[in-house]
Enzyme design. Structure first.
Site, PDB file in Angstrom:
ATOM      1  N   ASP A  67      11.989 -19.139  26.130  1.00  0.00           N
ATOM      2  CA  ASP A  67      12.415 -17.908  25.453  1.00  0.00           C
ATOM      3  C   ASP A  67      11.519 -17.566  24.270  1.00  0.00           C
ATOM      4  O   ASP A  67      10.655 -18.342  23.879  1.00  0.00           O
ATOM      5  CB  ASP A  67      13.880 -18.052  24.996  1.00  0.00           C
ATOM      6  CG  ASP A  67      14.154 -19.370  24.284  1.00  0.00           C
ATOM      7  OD1 ASP A  67      13.199 -20.041  23.879  1.00  0.00           O
ATOM      8  OD2 ASP A  67      15.339 -19.717  24.138  1.00  0.00           O
ATOM      9  N   ASN A 139      27.199 -23.256  20.873  1.00  0.00           N
ATOM     10  CA  ASN A 139      28.166 -22.526  21.709  1.00  0.00           C
ATOM     11  C   ASN A 139      27.905 -22.733  23.203  1.00  0.00           C
ATOM     12  O   ASN A 139      28.430 -22.004  24.028  1.00  0.00           O
ATOM     13  CB  ASN A 139      28.142 -21.018  21.376  1.00  0.00           C
ATOM     14  CG  ASN A 139      26.777 -20.389  21.629  1.00  0.00           C
ATOM     15  OD1 ASN A 139      25.859 -21.045  22.109  1.00  0.00           O
ATOM     16  ND2 ASN A 139      26.640 -19.104  21.298  1.00  0.00           N
ATOM     17  N   HIS A 141      24.970 -22.455  24.744  1.00  0.00           N
ATOM     18  CA  HIS A 141      23.910 -21.656  25.374  1.00  0.00           C
ATOM     19  C   HIS A 141      22.718 -22.532  25.776  1.00  0.00           C
ATOM     20  O   HIS A 141      22.475 -23.598  25.189  1.00  0.00           O
ATOM     21  CB  HIS A 141      23.490 -20.463  24.505  1.00  0.00           C
ATOM     22  CG  HIS A 141      22.656 -20.752  23.310  1.00  0.00           C
ATOM     23  ND1 HIS A 141      22.867 -20.149  22.092  1.00  0.00           N
ATOM     24  CD2 HIS A 141      21.589 -21.550  23.122  1.00  0.00           C
ATOM     25  CE1 HIS A 141      21.966 -20.568  21.228  1.00  0.00           C
ATOM     26  NE2 HIS A 141      21.183 -21.420  21.827  1.00  0.00           N
ATOM     27  N   GLU A 146      23.450 -16.631  26.230  1.00  0.00           N
ATOM     28  CA  GLU A 146      24.670 -16.782  25.438  1.00  0.00           C
ATOM     29  C   GLU A 146      25.888 -16.809  26.365  1.00  0.00           C
ATOM     30  O   GLU A 146      25.797 -16.417  27.533  1.00  0.00           O
ATOM     31  CB  GLU A 146      24.776 -15.598  24.469  1.00  0.00           C
ATOM     32  CG  GLU A 146      23.641 -15.516  23.450  1.00  0.00           C
ATOM     33  CD  GLU A 146      23.742 -16.543  22.330  1.00  0.00           C
ATOM     34  OE1 GLU A 146      24.340 -17.616  22.541  1.00  0.00           O
ATOM     35  OE2 GLU A 146      23.207 -16.267  21.237  1.00  0.00           O
TER      36      GLU A 146
HETATM   37  C1  GLP Z   1      17.761 -21.873  20.098  1.00  0.00           C
HETATM   38  C2  GLP Z   1      16.938 -21.973  21.379  1.00  0.00           C
HETATM   39  C3  GLP Z   1      17.558 -22.945  22.360  1.00  0.00           C
HETATM   40  C4  GLP Z   1      17.893 -24.237  21.653  1.00  0.00           C
HETATM   41  C5  GLP Z   1      18.899 -23.974  20.567  1.00  0.00           C
HETATM   42  C6  GLP Z   1      19.346 -25.217  19.832  1.00  0.00           C
HETATM   43  O1  GLP Z   1      18.811 -20.993  20.182  1.00  0.00           O
HETATM   44  N1  GLP Z   1      16.792 -20.715  22.013  1.00  0.00           N
HETATM   45  O2  GLP Z   1      16.631 -23.165  23.413  1.00  0.00           O
HETATM   46  O3  GLP Z   1      18.423 -25.159  22.581  1.00  0.00           O
HETATM   47  O4  GLP Z   1      18.273 -23.094  19.628  1.00  0.00           O
HETATM   48  O5  GLP Z   1      18.481 -25.500  18.773  1.00  0.00           O
HETATM   49  P1  GLP Z   1      18.421 -26.888  18.037  1.00  0.00           P
HETATM   50  O6  GLP Z   1      17.783 -27.826  18.995  1.00  0.00           O
HETATM   51  O7  GLP Z   1      17.582 -26.652  16.822  1.00  0.00           O
HETATM   52  O8  GLP Z   1      19.818 -27.274  17.719  1.00  0.00           O
END
Ligand code: GLP
Length: 251
Positions: A67, A139, A141, A146
């Site tokens: 993404d 959440n 995702h 989402e």
């Molecule tokens: C973002 C990314 C996700 C990732 C999530 C969790 O939203 N788009 O791919 O898994 O953050 O981030 P973190 O690993 O910093 O908790």
């Protein structure tokens, strides 16, 4: 599903790197799906160490990131392209031309639609993703899919929830600077990968991990859709595993 519970983040990175390296060894041109966020950092650190110390070769790898924010230039410090250069690509011998991150540097909706279609096409052109690395949002995702995302969705633009923007605000100067839209591979894109490897660490992921592994398959928890995948592996630390009820997970 294969679930491996390890003691801490560092061990999570090491076990995940073992799986990535095994996948790289299976293919002449390994196609890796990569993720951003703080969770995969121990994995990337371990891969960089293996490149430096053991000569792990990335020269034939092709990568696709999950993404990208819409509205940030690729050189913006919070863009995911910048993140990947800084935390992996600049430190290994991958050919940057073979690294793909959706381009989010336009607000033109027609252009964004074309970018999403081209991204799917490029994945198809190289024969699909061999191993997709994922983190998980608080959440549930995956990527920026989402809750409520269509289970068959492909790469497209999504509106970020307030929770996701709040969670990610720590990387920006203020909440208002966190983009509202992102381009993300869809749940369908992720499920099409031949193998999937989800990483999670910390107590703040425990509810999402429990819902993903032991809850119903539902669009309300996008990570739960990995229950439909034939080769999905979770490598999680004990804090993230803290709310699991079932027994018998690998340690
Ligand atoms: C973002 C990314 C996700 C990732 C999530 C969790 O939203 N788009 O791919 O898994 O953050 O981030 P973190 O690993 O910093 O908790």
């Amino acid at each position: 599903m294969r679930v491996i519970v390890v003691e801490n983040k560092r061990e999570m990175g090491r076990r995940a790197a073992d799986l990535v390296v095994a996948e790289m060894a299976r293919h002449h041109n390994p196609v890796l799906g990569l993720a951003t966020g703080s969770t995969p950092l121990p994995l990337y650190e371990d891969l960089i160490r293996r490149h430096r110390d053991d000569g792990l070769d990335f020269s034939t790898c092709i990568t696709f990131n999950l993404d990208e924010y819409v509205g940030l230039e690729g050189d913006h410090p919070q863009s995911y392209r910048h993140f990947m250069n800084e935390h992996l690509f600049d430190h290994v011998n991958v050919n940057k031309r073979n690294t793909h991150v959706p381009s989010g540097n336009t607000m033109d909706l027609d252009r964004i639609e074309a970018i999403c279609e081209e991204y799917e096409q490029r994945i198809d052109d190289v024969g699909g993703i061999d191993l997709q690395v994922l983190g998980i949002g608080g959440n549930g995702h995956i990527g920026f899919n989402e809750p409520g995302s269509s289970l068959g969705s492909l790469t497209r633009v999504k509106t970020l929830t307030t929770k996701t923007r709040q969670d990610n605000a720590r990387f920006f100067d203020s909440f208002d600077e966190v983009p509202t839209y992102a381009i993300t591979m869809g749940i369908g894109t992720i499920l099409n990968a031949r193998r999937v490897l989800l990483l999670a660490s910390g107590e703040n992921k425990a509810d999402a991990v429990a819902a993903a592994l032991e809850g119903p398959v539902t669009a309300s928890c996008p990570a739960s859709t990995l229950q439909l995948h034939r080769y999905a592996t979770f490598v999680i630390d004990s804090a993230a595993a803290g709310r699991l009820q079932l027994e018998g997970y690998e340690h």
